[in-house]
Write an enzyme that holds these catalytic residues in place. Structure first.
Site, PDB file in Angstrom:
ATOM      1  N   LYS A  11      -3.743   0.810 -11.963  1.00  0.00           N
ATOM      2  CA  LYS A  11      -3.262  -0.356 -12.738  1.00  0.00           C
ATOM      3  C   LYS A  11      -3.074  -1.552 -11.827  1.00  0.00           C
ATOM      4  O   LYS A  11      -2.958  -1.426 -10.593  1.00  0.00           O
ATOM      5  CB  LYS A  11      -1.955  -0.039 -13.456  1.00  0.00           C
TER       6      LYS A  11
ATOM      7  N   ASP B 134       6.055   4.124 -13.280  1.00  0.00           N
ATOM      8  CA  ASP B 134       4.697   3.723 -13.670  1.00  0.00           C
ATOM      9  C   ASP B 134       3.939   4.828 -14.404  1.00  0.00           C
ATOM     10  O   ASP B 134       2.818   4.605 -14.872  1.00  0.00           O
ATOM     11  CB  ASP B 134       3.875   3.357 -12.419  1.00  0.00           C
TER      12      ASP B 134
HETATM   13  O1  C5P Z   1      10.161   5.089 -10.389  1.00  0.00           O
HETATM   14  P1  C5P Z   1       9.531   5.122  -9.050  1.00  0.00           P
HETATM   15  O2  C5P Z   1       9.634   6.482  -8.410  1.00  0.00           O
HETATM   16  O3  C5P Z   1       8.132   4.600  -9.028  1.00  0.00           O
HETATM   17  O4  C5P Z   1      10.359   4.133  -8.136  1.00  0.00           O
HETATM   18  C1  C5P Z   1      10.299   4.149  -6.741  1.00  0.00           C
HETATM   19  C2  C5P Z   1      11.398   3.262  -6.185  1.00  0.00           C
HETATM   20  O5  C5P Z   1      11.088   1.884  -6.432  1.00  0.00           O
HETATM   21  C3  C5P Z   1      12.766   3.462  -6.807  1.00  0.00           C
HETATM   22  O6  C5P Z   1      13.472   4.488  -6.161  1.00  0.00           O
HETATM   23  C4  C5P Z   1      13.424   2.111  -6.595  1.00  0.00           C
HETATM   24  O7  C5P Z   1      13.902   1.972  -5.264  1.00  0.00           O
HETATM   25  C5  C5P Z   1      12.260   1.156  -6.744  1.00  0.00           C
HETATM   26  N1  C5P Z   1      12.175   0.635  -8.133  1.00  0.00           N
HETATM   27  C6  C5P Z   1      13.118  -0.286  -8.563  1.00  0.00           C
HETATM   28  N2  C5P Z   1      13.047  -0.769  -9.844  1.00  0.00           N
HETATM   29  C7  C5P Z   1      12.054  -0.365 -10.696  1.00  0.00           C
HETATM   30  C8  C5P Z   1      11.091   0.553 -10.273  1.00  0.00           C
HETATM   31  C9  C5P Z   1      11.175   1.041  -8.971  1.00  0.00           C
HETATM   32  O8  C5P Z   1      14.014  -0.676  -7.807  1.00  0.00           O
HETATM   33  N3  C5P Z   1      12.027  -0.868 -11.935  1.00  0.00           N
END
Ligand code: C5P
Length: 315
Positions: A19, A151
């Site tokens: 994406k 994502d």
């Molecule tokens: O959800 P995901 O594992 O992809 O997120 C990885 C990290 O990115 C989270 O632990 C957080 O630190 C950051 N993040 C965030 N806000 C979001 C998505 C991700 O702060 N909306």
């Protein structure tokens, strides 16, 4: 369960699409550590091929151009996806999961999330068939996707969508046209939490841009189907933070734009840079020019929108 002696388990395969965030507006950090987002996702044609076959033993394999650094073990997020589906179906979480990586890893293109979305779909089909269970509902698959990562729901759904919450609350968007992107990846990755933290730090020091939570401009450009309009509207709140951590990305963006791209942005949390181009020839020139000038970069040309995780008919 069917008798494995007479009916070998079927091999299931799916495409897992990358994406790009056409708009990435980042609000304040929440109590749970995530940031409130207003983002516009669009699927790219570039995809991994993920396959799964039920077996009594567990094997996780990673192959392909972008396999370096991707865990070939049960630590891979895609294996966690198989486990979540198996738990729901109340069947053993075993089998062979293979990922052929064409999406650059750790680059802000949701390659790992896309593999996990594909694995949810594959495990649901494979395990419900193998064990004669009612498949997990689509609604439940999206819940499991959100549990796996911010994502994962979008990479399961695909197309073009507005993402709210931490990115998991999705609304499909109307998008006309076909867009051509030159994607420049980097041998040195960037950690997503570090980039979000950097943005908080910049904002606390009064330097980060205010949250851009209005996606109207990108929405209108997508309705026009005109790449020039889209180029004028794309935006990423994480870009200043990514550039502050990796000043070398500035030169990549400048070189790509000088080579004819309509615009260049950091993709998601980076370090991948995405260049929207008028045509495929220009996109190829952007790749050649940036890669000649910047050590550790690699490029590919791809189009958007594409679909979400989708099963491939192997019959
Ligand atoms: O959800 P995901 O594992 O992809 O997120 C990885 C990290 O990115 C989270 O632990 C957080 O630190 C950051 N993040 C965030 N806000 C979001 C998505 C991700 O702060 N909306």
């Amino acid at each position: 369960m069917s008798n494995p002696m007479t009916t070998p388990p079927h091999l299931w395969q799916a495409r897992a699409h990358a994406k790009v965030n056409l708009h990435l507006g980042v609000g304040q950090a929440r109590e749970d550590g995530f940031h409130e987002l207003a983002t516009v996702f669009q699927s790219l044609d570039v995809h991994d091929r993920v396959s799964y076959r039920w077996a009594e033993d567990t094997t996780v394999e990673v192959t392909g151009l972008h396999s370096a650094g991707v865990p070939a073990s049960i630590d891979n997020l895609a294996w966690r996806a198989v486990e979540l589906v198996a738990q729901r179906l109340m069947v053993p979480a075993t089998g062979t999961l293979t990922m052929e990586k064409n999406i650059p890893a750790a680059g802000g293109m949701a390659g790992g999330s896309a593999d996990a979305a594909a694995a949810l779909l594959l495990a649901n089909h494979a395990l419900s068939t193998e064990f004669g269970r009612e498949p997990v509902t689509e609604e439940m698959l999206f819940e499991l996707a959100a549990e796996l990562g911010s994502d994962v729901p979008f990479t399961l759904m695909g197309g073009t969508a507005l993402g709210r919450g931490r990115g998991e609350l999705l609304t499909p968007m109307l998008a006309r046209g076909r867009y051509i992107w030159a994607i420049i990846t980097n041998s040195e990755g960037l950690s997503t939490p570090t980039v979000f933290h950097k943005l908080d730090e910049l904002r606390a020091a009064g330097r980060g841009s205010a949250p851009h939570l209005d996606t109207e401009a990108v929405g209108q450009a997508l309705v026009s189907g005109n790449p020039r309009e889209l180029a004028a509207a794309v935006h990423n709140d994480l870009q200043p933070a990514a550039l502050s951590l990796r000043p070398d990305l500035r030169k990549i963006l400048d070189t790509g734009e000088a080579a004819g791209a309509l615009t260049g942005i950091v993709s998601g949390s980076g370090p991948t840079c995405a260049f929207l181009c008028e045509d495929e020839e220009t996109a190829a020139e952007v790749v050649a020019s940036v890669c000649a000038d910047n050590r550790g970069t690699r490029g590919l040309v791809t189009t958007a929108p594409a679909t979400g995780a989708s099963l491939v008919d192997l019959s």
